[in-house]
Write an enzyme that holds these catalytic residues in place. Sequence first.
Site, mmCIF file in Angstrom:
data_model
loop_
_atom_site.group_PDB
_atom_site.id
_atom_site.type_symbol
_atom_site.label_atom_id
_atom_site.label_comp_id
_atom_site.label_asym_id
_atom_site.label_seq_id
_atom_site.Cartn_x
_atom_site.Cartn_y
_atom_site.Cartn_z
ATOM 1 N N CYS A 187 -4.045 1.657 -1.112
ATOM 2 C CA CYS A 187 -2.961 0.662 -1.045
ATOM 3 C C CYS A 187 -1.581 1.313 -1.507
ATOM 4 O O CYS A 187 -1.110 2.451 -0.672
ATOM 5 C CB CYS A 187 -3.239 -0.464 -2.421
ATOM 6 N N HIS A 236 -7.288 -2.854 0.108
ATOM 7 C CA HIS A 236 -8.075 -2.397 -0.926
ATOM 8 C C HIS A 236 -9.459 -2.573 -0.512
ATOM 9 O O HIS A 236 -10.283 -3.626 -0.421
ATOM 10 C CB HIS A 236 -8.009 -3.665 -1.978
ATOM 11 N N GLU A 241 -12.086 -1.917 -2.375
ATOM 12 C CA GLU A 241 -12.719 -2.522 -3.464
ATOM 13 C C GLU A 241 -12.860 -4.095 -3.468
ATOM 14 O O GLU A 241 -13.727 -4.438 -3.995
ATOM 15 C CB GLU A 241 -12.275 -2.070 -4.859
#
Lengths: 199, 255
Positions: A77, A179, A181
Amino acid sequence: MTTALIDTSTANIASVRYALERLDAPYVLACTPADAAGCDRILLPGVGTAGVAMARLDQSGWVQALRLEVRPVLGVCLGMQLLFDYSLESECALLGLIPGRVEQLDPGEDGPWPHTGWNTLTDLDLSDPLLRGVNEGEYVYFVHGFYAPVGRYAIARTRYGGPVTAMVRRGHVAGCQFHPECSAGTGAQILANFVKGAS
Amino acid sequence: MLARRIIPCLDVRDGRVIKGVQFRGHEDVGDIEDMAGRYARQGADELVFYDISASPSRRTVDPEWVDRVARVIDIPFCVAGGIRSVDHARARLFAGADKVSINTPALENPALIEALAAEFGSQCVVVGIDSRMVKGEWLCYRNTGDPGKISVEPKRMLDWIREAINRGAGEIVLNCMDRDGVRKGYDVQQLAAARELCSVPLIASGGAGAGEHFRDVFEISGVDGVLAASVFHKGVITIPELKAWLLAEGVKVRV
């Protein structure tokens, strides 16, 4: 195979930590370059603004260290944006590891600003080890208002108002604008590719 | 192209997921981590957790369960309920929440929106609005989690959306109270009016009961995402079925 997770005391590093734990990938929180001494790869997360993030990385010695780094680096990011030369968000110099500028995104008719939500990965460079097991058109989760225009180092794109760099690589340095994650199976695959050996 | 978001909403009380009907009469529907994990695996695009008892009784959500949720799911999630300060928000964000949502505390102290946006960025700051038509105008309500303390706010919903965005809100969730929990469809007219002036992502809440309701609120109101609770908790529609149906109807969703 230990990943150094750069910790600049910005919010939400927890999501990245838990994603690494779900992958059974060992990591250490690295506030300074010395903390990363025993690691073989470096993950640079980031939220907030470029100016604040660069100032914190500078104070902790990471700006200098990342410019000299030879281990694999993955910026996520804002962490990806920091890899470029210059930010128009904060009018500041960035790490300068990948040529290009970070500019304000203009969504046009594609939706509200910032770019928030699940968008597709396209124009994949399938020879890149980070993209092993990832297919054209898979969705990942983006949250950003500034972006890197697509240049020669883009290895994946998305589209929001125009082409947007979704992933980038120059040598040992790579980044994801989205992102991983928070990007379900596709994100986990890309993170696994990084922490389990893709250089 | 950006996908429209399908967002199961989990109302939390005392560590359990519950669901009320028009904010009155709650029933237990399950364990937080079990339900969060199940929805993430089914293809939910995001989750929202509302501690509905937090604001009226001046409690705040317990970061401990926020951390437990963050460990099990790999999609973004937002935490709401009684967040009254930058410190409250920080505790939830550092525990792994991607966003915080404020509702009654924002009405009581609008400067909280600016404070949160300055500290964490607008992308983390969601303003939730409970709205209902009163004498021809959509007005905001406070403390909707507690039937004993619920009160009307002398603020027009449309004015409040504009103000919240000017103060730094990065997303608006508009809950149309008259539709909440009754599964008769979203208030497409109210949401379309909100869309007209809402320059940040707009999420519809209240009324989902069938695939057509989701299609209509995306097509007619132009919202970026939808919250839904009982329709998913009770298995009226599953997320994979809904997404497949919406895709066939021409709505862009992530599958």
